[in-house]
Design an enzyme around this catalytic site. Sequence first.
Site, mmCIF file in Angstrom:
data_model
loop_
_atom_site.group_PDB
_atom_site.id
_atom_site.type_symbol
_atom_site.label_atom_id
_atom_site.label_comp_id
_atom_site.label_asym_id
_atom_site.label_seq_id
_atom_site.Cartn_x
_atom_site.Cartn_y
_atom_site.Cartn_z
ATOM 1 N N GLU A 102 17.979 -6.345 -115.543
ATOM 2 C CA GLU A 102 17.282 -6.918 -114.385
ATOM 3 C C GLU A 102 16.124 -6.034 -113.949
ATOM 4 O OE1 GLU A 102 18.144 -7.842 -109.627
ATOM 5 O OE2 GLU A 102 19.612 -6.767 -110.848
ATOM 6 N N GLU A 133 22.358 -12.763 -103.169
ATOM 7 C CA GLU A 133 22.385 -11.311 -103.004
ATOM 8 C C GLU A 133 21.414 -10.927 -101.896
ATOM 9 O OE1 GLU A 133 22.498 -7.470 -105.984
ATOM 10 O OE2 GLU A 133 20.749 -8.769 -106.049
#
Length: 264
Positions: free
Chosen positions: A143, A240
């Site tokens: 990521e 998130e």
Amino acid sequence: MPKFAANLSLLFTELDFLDRFAAARAAGFDAVEFLFPYAFEPRQIAARLQRYGLELALFNFPSGDWAAGERGIACDPRRVDEFREGVQLAIDYALELGVPRLHCLAGRRPPRVGVERAHATYVDNLRHAAGECRAHGLAVLIEPINDRDIPGYFLTGTRQAAAIIDECGADNLFLQYDIYHMQRMEGELAGTIHQYLPLIRHIQLADVPGRHQPGTGEINFPYLFRLLDELGYGGWVGCEYVPQGATVDSFAWLKKAQEAMHGA
């Protein structure tokens, strides 16, 4: 409408971690994700996943001393053995918890370690992790993260991540695309998602600025949700974000999106 997973490291933090699974189910989520499971026995988490009928979408490899500010060790040539021990620990947990994918945090480039050496270490570690995970049918994700929130983070762009995936040559290595981080680093969210969708196996969201829930900032989430549907994205979208207010009150955006879908 995309399917959403509750991130239990950022949501429901008013509750003890093991009590957040029930809260996620009560809020209507079918899946959860979190940063790390390693403070608990796998059976403790597995019992709650089973009790509340939740799928576990994702968690991270061990990533150094999180409390001290470390954010991964995969690009650190001095900690290769530690990284590889962590890969095995993550696999052990993954097999007990039934999670299909694991995220590898690159970490900050260490002092006095050049870019080329950090890159070579990261690629070697990813190849190792992918090989170990492949034997168990697990995917490894990387990521890009913005270097304003984490100064010195090694992996900061989608193009960089795609090039590393190509260089590694592993058929179970994919991209985790975080809308919040990439809005801060790149913008062009829709075009980037469209271009790199074949590599994307997990998406996460938060609004900019503040990393709060959708609707608190500048990102046009209804447009992005429609785009994901049009592109046929079938993976999870992890929530998130840091709730602005109580966690349960932060889901107004989700209810609005669901109502819009049913009214269409």
